[in-house]
Design a protein around this motif. Structure first.
Motif: not given
Length: 316
Positions: A251-258
């Motif tokens: 579960i990665d922060w960077n995979t979420l929409p900017p």
């Protein structure tokens, strides 16, 4: 001011002794006093003997109520109990242990804090002689992070509500407020680790085809270690059960929409952690924080706590 001095526990216990009990009449008590004064003046003016008798009888009852109210909290021992984490928008519950070492019963003990609103539910505790009980204190979890229990006011209006007796306790309790999970999050991402071979997460089939074997991980129980296969291959292997090991999910922060702001990101990550529950193996990546894949209730709590305390808790 002397009333604002902290009352820290001694050996974990705050004792409500004579020096730290305060008493004042309530609105009902003030009205009762005005009534007695009116009855006394009327009896003096009209020389009513029965009026004098009734006035002094009620005054004696009032004095007895004052002593009973004071005695109701005297020498109670208060200590910290367990705390319950909460999500934003819920109520965090702090539990106080109240111990009555006297033979007399204690009735209608309440606990409030400066953060307790007028609509906050307040529980009342009644103790028999030589007994103990728990008193919950509920605080609204407005924002994520660490929530510290402020000074607690223990009070009572027993027996007739004519007097209010109170004392203070500073117990130093704290809990964690998790982000509010997103109401309708997208499906849980499934991204197998790219470095399975390096961290020992690869699976190997046993010779008999019954169990699945994987590399040993710190914390695996000893009875799950495949001793024969480990001796044959020269590598520590653990039996993972009858079904193949599911790939770890990051579960990665960077995979979420900017475009998502910080709190929206944390809410979605929180929802994904809860969706994974205690069954799926998940890892968590935040800026400056990384929790390796794991499973179980303790691992879920660790992930939720990292989300609650970010960015305070960063890898250093």
């Amino acid at each position: 001011m002397w009333l604002r001095r902290k009352r820290a526990p001694v050996n974990g216990v705050v004792t409500l002794d004579r020096r730290h009990l305060y008493i004042l009449p309530t609105r009902g008590g003030i009205g009762f006093s005005v009534l007695l004064a009116t009855m006394l003046l009327t009896s003096l003016n009209y020389a009513i003997s029965l009026g004098f008798a009734l006035t002094f009888l009620l005054a004696g009852i009032g004095m007895g109520c004052m002593w009973m109210a004071y005695r109701n909290l005297l020498d109670l021992r208060v200590s910290a109990g367990p705390v319950t984490p909460a999500f934003v928008g819920e109520c965090a519950i702090f539990t106080l242990h109240v111990d009555n070492q006297d033979a007399a019963a204690r009735i209608g003990i309440e606990a409030r804090t400066p953060l307790s609103g007028a609509d906050t539910e307040t529980a009342a505790l009644t103790l028999d002689g030589v007994s103990s009980g728990t008193l919950p204190v509920r605080l609204s979890a407005i924002r994520r992070g660490r929530l510290v229990l402020p000074r607690v006011t223990l009070s009572s209006r027993f027996p007739f509500g004519l007097f209010r007796v109170w004392s203070y306790a500073d117990l130093g309790l704290a809990t964690v407020v998790y982000p509010a999970p997103e109401a309708s999050p997208p499906p849980l991402p499934r991204h197998p680790q790219s470095d399975d071979a390096d961290d020992g997460a690869a699976s190997f089939a046993a010779d008999d085809g019954i169990d699945q074997l994987r590399r040993y991980r710190p914390g695996d129980p000893l009875h799950r270690i495949a001793w024969k296969h480990s001796a044959r291959t020269g590598k520590w292997l653990t039996r993972s059960g009858h079904t193949p090991q599911q790939p770890s999910c990051w579960i990665d922060w960077n995979t979420l929409p900017p475009a998502m702001d910080t709190e929206a990101r944390l809410s979605r990550l929180c929802a994904w952690v809860l969706m994974a529950g205690e069954v799926s193996e998940i890892g968590l990546r935040l800026p400056g924080v990384e929790i390796t894949p794991g499973r179980g209730s303790a691992h879920v709590r660790a992930c939720l706590e990292a989300l609650a305390l970010w960015p305070e808790r960063r890898a250093r």
